[in-house]
Design an enzyme around this catalytic site. Sequence first.
Site, PDB file in Angstrom:
ATOM      1  CD1 TRP A  73      -3.228   0.829   0.728  1.00 34.12           C
ATOM      2  CD2 TRP A  73      -1.935   2.313   1.801  1.00 34.12           C
ATOM      3  NE1 TRP A  73      -3.961   1.973   0.924  1.00 34.12           N
ATOM      4  CE2 TRP A  73      -3.196   2.899   1.562  1.00 34.12           C
ATOM      5  CE3 TRP A  73      -0.960   3.072   2.443  1.00 34.12           C
ATOM      6  CZ2 TRP A  73      -3.500   4.194   1.969  1.00 34.12           C
ATOM      7  CZ3 TRP A  73      -1.268   4.355   2.836  1.00 34.12           C
ATOM      8  CH2 TRP A  73      -2.533   4.900   2.605  1.00 34.12           C
ATOM      9  CG  ASN A  99       3.659  -2.553   7.303  1.00 32.69           C
ATOM     10  OD1 ASN A  99       3.346  -1.471   6.802  1.00 32.69           O
ATOM     11  ND2 ASN A  99       2.934  -3.157   8.234  1.00 32.69           N
ATOM     12  N   GLY A 100       5.972   0.013   7.176  1.00 31.93           N
ATOM     13  CA  GLY A 100       6.226   1.088   8.144  1.00 31.93           C
ATOM     14  C   GLY A 100       6.829   2.279   7.429  1.00 31.93           C
ATOM     15  CD  GLU A 474     -15.124   2.207   4.560  1.00 28.88           C
ATOM     16  OE1 GLU A 474     -13.939   2.531   4.742  1.00 28.88           O
ATOM     17  OE2 GLU A 474     -15.801   1.670   5.450  1.00 28.88           O
ATOM     18  CG  HIS A 490     -27.867  25.188  11.337  1.00 26.31           C
ATOM     19  ND1 HIS A 490     -28.223  26.455  11.730  1.00 26.31           N
ATOM     20  CD2 HIS A 490     -28.496  24.338  12.183  1.00 26.31           C
ATOM     21  CE1 HIS A 490     -29.015  26.377  12.788  1.00 26.31           C
ATOM     22  NE2 HIS A 490     -29.198  25.098  13.077  1.00 26.31           N
ATOM     23  CE  LYS A 583     -10.264  -5.326   8.626  1.00 23.46           C
ATOM     24  NZ  LYS A 583     -11.629  -4.775   8.608  1.00 23.46           N
TER      25      LYS A 583
HETATM   26  C1  G6P Z   1      -9.037   1.578   8.444  1.00 24.51           C
HETATM   27  C2  G6P Z   1     -10.053   0.513   8.058  1.00 24.51           C
HETATM   28  C3  G6P Z   1     -11.376   0.767   8.779  1.00 24.51           C
HETATM   29  C4  G6P Z   1     -11.154   0.830  10.285  1.00 24.51           C
HETATM   30  C5  G6P Z   1     -10.074   1.855  10.656  1.00 24.51           C
HETATM   31  C6  G6P Z   1      -9.658   1.724  12.110  1.00 24.51           C
HETATM   32  O1  G6P Z   1      -9.427   2.811   7.954  1.00 24.51           O
HETATM   33  O2  G6P Z   1     -10.260   0.531   6.651  1.00 24.51           O
HETATM   34  O3  G6P Z   1     -12.282  -0.281   8.480  1.00 24.51           O
HETATM   35  O4  G6P Z   1     -12.349   1.177  10.919  1.00 24.51           O
HETATM   36  O5  G6P Z   1      -8.893   1.634   9.885  1.00 24.51           O
HETATM   37  O6  G6P Z   1      -9.045   0.476  12.284  1.00 24.51           O
HETATM   38  P1  G6P Z   1      -8.966  -0.288  13.659  1.00 24.51           P
HETATM   39  O7  G6P Z   1      -8.244  -1.562  13.324  1.00 24.51           O
HETATM   40  O8  G6P Z   1      -8.174   0.586  14.579  1.00 24.51           O
HETATM   41  O9  G6P Z   1     -10.347  -0.513  14.139  1.00 24.51           O
END
Ligand code: G6P
Length: 588
Positions: A73, A99-100, A474, A490, A583
């Site tokens: 990503w 990753n990071g 989304e 408003h 995710k």
């Molecule tokens: C991303 C995911 C969302 C999720 C959010 C928070 O944006 O696409 O589906 O709600 O992260 O993730 P978490 O794992 O902290 O609930």
Amino acid sequence: MCGIIGYVGNKNASSILLNGLKNLEYRGYDSCGIAVLNKELQTRKNVGKVSEVAKKENFLGLMGRMGIAHTRWATHGGVTKENAHPHLSNNKKIAVVHNGIIENHEELKKFLKNKGFNFYSETDTEVIPNLIEYEFSRNQDFVQACKKALKRLKGSYAVLILSAYFDGVIASRHESPLVIGVGDNEFFAASDIPAFLEYTKKVVYLYDYDFVVLNKNIKIFNLKKNEEIKVKISSIDWSVSQAKKGDFEHFMLKEINEQVETLKKALHQDKRVLNKIVTNLKNAKNIFFVACGSSYHAALTASYLFSSIANKQVNVMVASEFPNFNHFINKNSVVLAISQSGETADVLESVKYAKQKGAKIISIVNVMGSSLVRDSDEFLLLNAGPEICVLSTKSYTSQVVLLTLLAYSLVKKYEEVLKKINYLWNVVYYLTSENMKTKIKELARRIKNKEHLFTIGRGLEYPTAMEAALKIKEVSYIHAEAFPGGELKHGTIALIEKNTPCIVFVSEKNKHLIISNATELKSRGAYIIGVASVNNPVFDFWIKVPETNSFNPITQIIPIQLLAYELALLRKCNPDMPRNLAKSVTVK
Ligand code: G6P
């Protein structure tokens, strides 16, 4: 964010790595790549989804019993083949997947350039293999060279290192997820458990600065403490079928359907832990809920319930904004962090700040062994099983039910929730039935070509409207926005044109005011979709959802999850992998 997997064992690494990548693809799907060691290092990578790239680049043509792989990503550098992982050192003997974000990569790049190294990508990652090559050239001990190089990194990383200089895989993490799988004479290292779940259920959770050497054995050192760590193997109770689509076309639909079961499972909690948490909440001078995305909407929902049921005031913060209010935190504060993954960078950062100030940290999380679990004083697990679709569905309703349980427990009405869940089970069964799906498909057909959509609610239904708008935008890319009914006049009402779809969440408590808002919208031409227990002449389309009072946030969102899914299909969007999203957002 990105997904990484590594393998060391007796089997052919490429097929295991490819399988792992497919299971990790929900973490990123811009590009992917693989490196396998068979005396020589062989690397293949390209832009695109895992199955396309694996076929085009013939990943399975690589033979060897150890390797590493990555699905990306993009953060630093565009979506190009050069920026895809693995990244190689200049002498092509060391491959790294990461990753990071390496915050000091510019500085390290400058240093390496002065030493004669060249760079071929725009990524921060490329400094890592070259730094290892540099350290190795000074002292021909590969493990030491990796340790030295990693110690120089600032920022977050989960890295896997494969090299022609070493018979094994090296793994290390700092503020990015990485877990080790222990099989029979084989080891896995991956961003998340589903990557290797079909091979083993034995895992080793890693801590920040852990440095793991995987070959015939496993050895773990801590880079900060400079010492060897005892390997602690845990078992996980997730099943392989939970991480597979089964008969469903998409994970999103599977996970929506699973809510019939997952809501009950969320209530399987250790009463002693629950009581401890309730005592902490009761004694707190101030309570903060911190979360991101859908988890934030669950937190917002809970703040209404804490107010109405338990008479407790809660400050709800999007985690990235929490540092601005950090100075209100002290040892009498409770910070309740809500996260499906337990790896969201902003949530972890908030918890770190709050801990420094002496606050009690409580978390509600789905992934056992995640960083958030380890950073918390107490935690409750959602027990929802792995959630693979990028969108949160079952984990959202599990979060809401668990937070509802906490609100009721604060006033000693714990049993009421347990009783209610059986009734709720029937409602959820109806909401995910074929009849409901047919109805929602019809609605999706009617509104599929719209560019804008609005959702409104009042009180407890307002966070539901927010979650509904998020789900729709989304996955279908229709612009969707939520408003409290009272705010329409408003400004937003100016956007209403003939047939603009507006989803109105109606509850027994707020019905008069919200129906009046719906009527105002209708008089400006809006197409009104009512989510309500009884029909109303103002509705152009009625989604019947039985009244469940304080459980409305759980029941009212389910038809909209289905609507978002159907809209995605009709608009030819992939429901499991929405564009530009990942995710787990493991970088700030
Ligand atoms: C991303 C995911 C969302 C999720 C959010 C928070 O944006 O696409 O589906 O709600 O992260 O993730 P978490 O794992 O902290 O609930």
